[in-house]
Scaffold this motif. Structure first.
Motif: not given
Length: 256
Positions: A6-11, A56-75
């Motif tokens: 459970k991630l919360d990156l909003k703030n 980008i999306n985390a590998f292993g998550l179904a699209f209906e599991e993707i949230t704003a906070s669990n997106l992965v930030k990469i270079d």
């Protein structure tokens, strides 16, 4: 059943990044709602303006599991920025997205799918034909890339970049489709048009009757009109908020 972290990156991120995260998570949910997802495969990515970072999306998550906070930030090299991130990314998927983000700085969003319709049309020699209004939008900015196997080799990136050029639509032979957009909404609208075009083409061809092809002069004039429809008040700016409302009604947890 395995529970997702459970991630919360909003703030914890900028307002600009958070809005991009919400829009991108919504786009993943829309792909699932339209039946354009492929289990845990394919990707939508967005470059955060003013940075060299990509979501980008985390590998292993179904699209209906993707949230704003669990997106992965990469270079641009695929390195995860947040060292505490509990997720990984798909290296094969990132090859395509890193290639286009390296050269398309104004078009911040890249959307890639493996739908039956786009693969079918990408797998015939003629490619997309001028059979519907949807196809006109795509043909005004269409490109093709030949299949080279799983997209894991860096030397494919230059060929992909050269084939895409400044186009917003690409059919990847024997593979699927890619659309680009100045916003997430624009990339989604482009894929909507391309998917409908492919669906209609297959339906027309299945009748066995002689099709009517739109003349090239019409296609040539569509590009300016398409810019108005998809990047103006009647397209990306108007359709995307409606799509966001649809996702909120379906499951508001995407925005967490």
């Amino acid at each position: 059943m395995q529970q997702l972290p459970k991630l919360d990156l909003k703030n914890k991120v900028s307002a600009q990044e958070w809005q991009l995260r919400v829009d991108l998570a919504a786009c993943y949910r829309l792909l699932q709602m339209h039946g354009w997802d492929d289990l845990i495969h394919t990707h939508i990515s967005v470059c955060i303006p003013g940075t060299e970072h990509i979501l980008i999306n985390a590998f292993g998550l179904a699209f209906e599991e993707i949230t704003a906070s669990n997106l992965v930030k990469i270079d641009i090299k695929g390195n995860i920025i947040d060292k505490d991130c509990p997720f990984e990314i798909n290296p094969a998927g990132f090859t395509i997205h890193s290639a286009v983000h390296e050269v398309r700085h104004d078009d911040i969003c890249a959307l890639h799918v493996h739908t039956n319709e786009t693969i079918a049309v990408a797998s015939v020699e003629e490619g997309l034909l001028p059979l519907s209004q949807y196809s006109m939008f795509a043909l005004a900015s269409m490109s093709y890339h030949d299949y080279e196997g799983l997209a894991v080799n860096d030397d494919e990136k230059l060929r992909l970049q050269n084939d895409l050029g400044d186009k917003n639509f690409m059919l990847l032979r024997n593979h699927g489709a890619l659309t680009m957009g100045k916003t997430i909404g624009d990339a989604f609208m482009h894929m909507y048009d391309l998917t409908r075009a492919c669906q209609i083409q297959l339906q027309v061809m299945a009748t066995g009757m002689k099709p009517i092809y739109a003349p090239q002069s019409i296609i040539d004039g569509i590009k300016a009109q398409a810019n108005i429809v998809h990047d103006g008040e009647t397209g990306g700016q108007k359709a995307w908020p409606a799509m966001l409302r649809r996702v909120y009604r379906n499951d508001p947890t995407f925005a967490e």
